[in-house]
Design a protein around this motif. Structure first.
Motif, short mmCIF file in Angstrom:
data_model
loop_
_atom_site.label_atom_id
_atom_site.label_comp_id
_atom_site.label_asym_id
_atom_site.label_seq_id
_atom_site.Cartn_x
_atom_site.Cartn_y
_atom_site.Cartn_z
N THR A 125 27.56 14.76 62.27
CA THR A 125 27.50 14.78 61.44
C THR A 125 29.27 15.29 61.40
O THR A 125 30.06 15.74 62.40
N SER A 126 30.34 15.20 60.70
CA SER A 126 31.16 15.91 60.54
C SER A 126 31.19 17.69 60.73
O SER A 126 32.34 17.67 61.40
N ARG A 127 30.33 18.81 60.66
CA ARG A 127 30.20 20.05 61.40
C ARG A 127 29.23 19.95 62.49
O ARG A 127 28.65 20.27 62.17
N GLY A 128 28.75 19.13 63.30
CA GLY A 128 27.98 18.85 64.19
C GLY A 128 26.92 17.77 64.46
O GLY A 128 27.24 17.14 63.52
N PHE A 129 26.52 18.13 65.49
CA PHE A 129 25.37 17.74 65.11
C PHE A 129 23.47 18.39 64.54
O PHE A 129 23.75 19.31 64.72
N LYS A 130 22.71 17.35 64.48
CA LYS A 130 21.80 18.26 64.09
C LYS A 130 19.99 17.64 63.71
O LYS A 130 20.53 16.00 64.38
#
Length: 162
Positions: free
Chosen positions: A64-69
């Motif tokens: 995502t734009s904030r990192g991996f999930k």
């Protein structure tokens, strides 16, 4: 999008542990890799990065734009072979060749893959063939892990999928 990363083959239990290591709330690449190292037998952060990318290719994690999930997907219940064949570069080509020939050694499979190796990959290093031989064998072994191929230790054959 197709992913080029093909890490050393592991079993589904390793993939499940690596997936569980990735948070449900997006985390940075560094955080996710450290968690994978801490919670699996991945030998290093670099190896963990390869597995993180491979998990993304298998649709088990997402960026995502904030990192991996972590995606809420059960590794044991999902058809990883489908994502592998669709999203990992070389898997589709190699498995199609294997289905056509009926069986191959790793060397024969590499000869089938040779024509699919992009020109820029060949120009990147002087010994590109060694890297792609290893990549071909890893693709074959992952195919076995996902039930797309079988091996007797010397030859690989397609395993019941068309």
């Amino acid at each position: 999008m197709r992913y080029k990363i093909v890490p050393p083959v592991r079993d589904r239990a390793f993939l499940a542990a690596a997936q569980r290591a990735v948070p449900l709330v997006p985390g940075t690449v560094e955080d996710c890799c450290l968690r994978i190292v801490d919670e699996t037998t991945a030998p290093s952060r670099d190896a963990a990065r390869e597995y993180l990318t491979f998990l993304q290719a298998l649709e088990l994690v997402e960026e995502t734009s904030r990192g991996f999930k972590r995606r809420q997907v059960d590794v044991e219940a999902v058809d990883l072979g489908d994502a592998f064949e669709r999203r990992v570069f070389g898997a589709r080509e190699l498995l199609a060749a294997l289905r056509e020939t009926g069986s191959s050694t790793p060397e024969e499979a590499f000869e089938e893959m040779r024509g699919h190796v992009p020109r820029w990959e060949r120009d990147r290093r002087t010994d590109w063939e060694a890297e792609w031989r290893e990549r071909t064998e890893r693709l074959l072994d992952w195919g076995v892990t996902f039930g797309l191929a079988a091996s007797d230790g010397h030859r690989y054959r397609p395993d019941g999928r068309s």
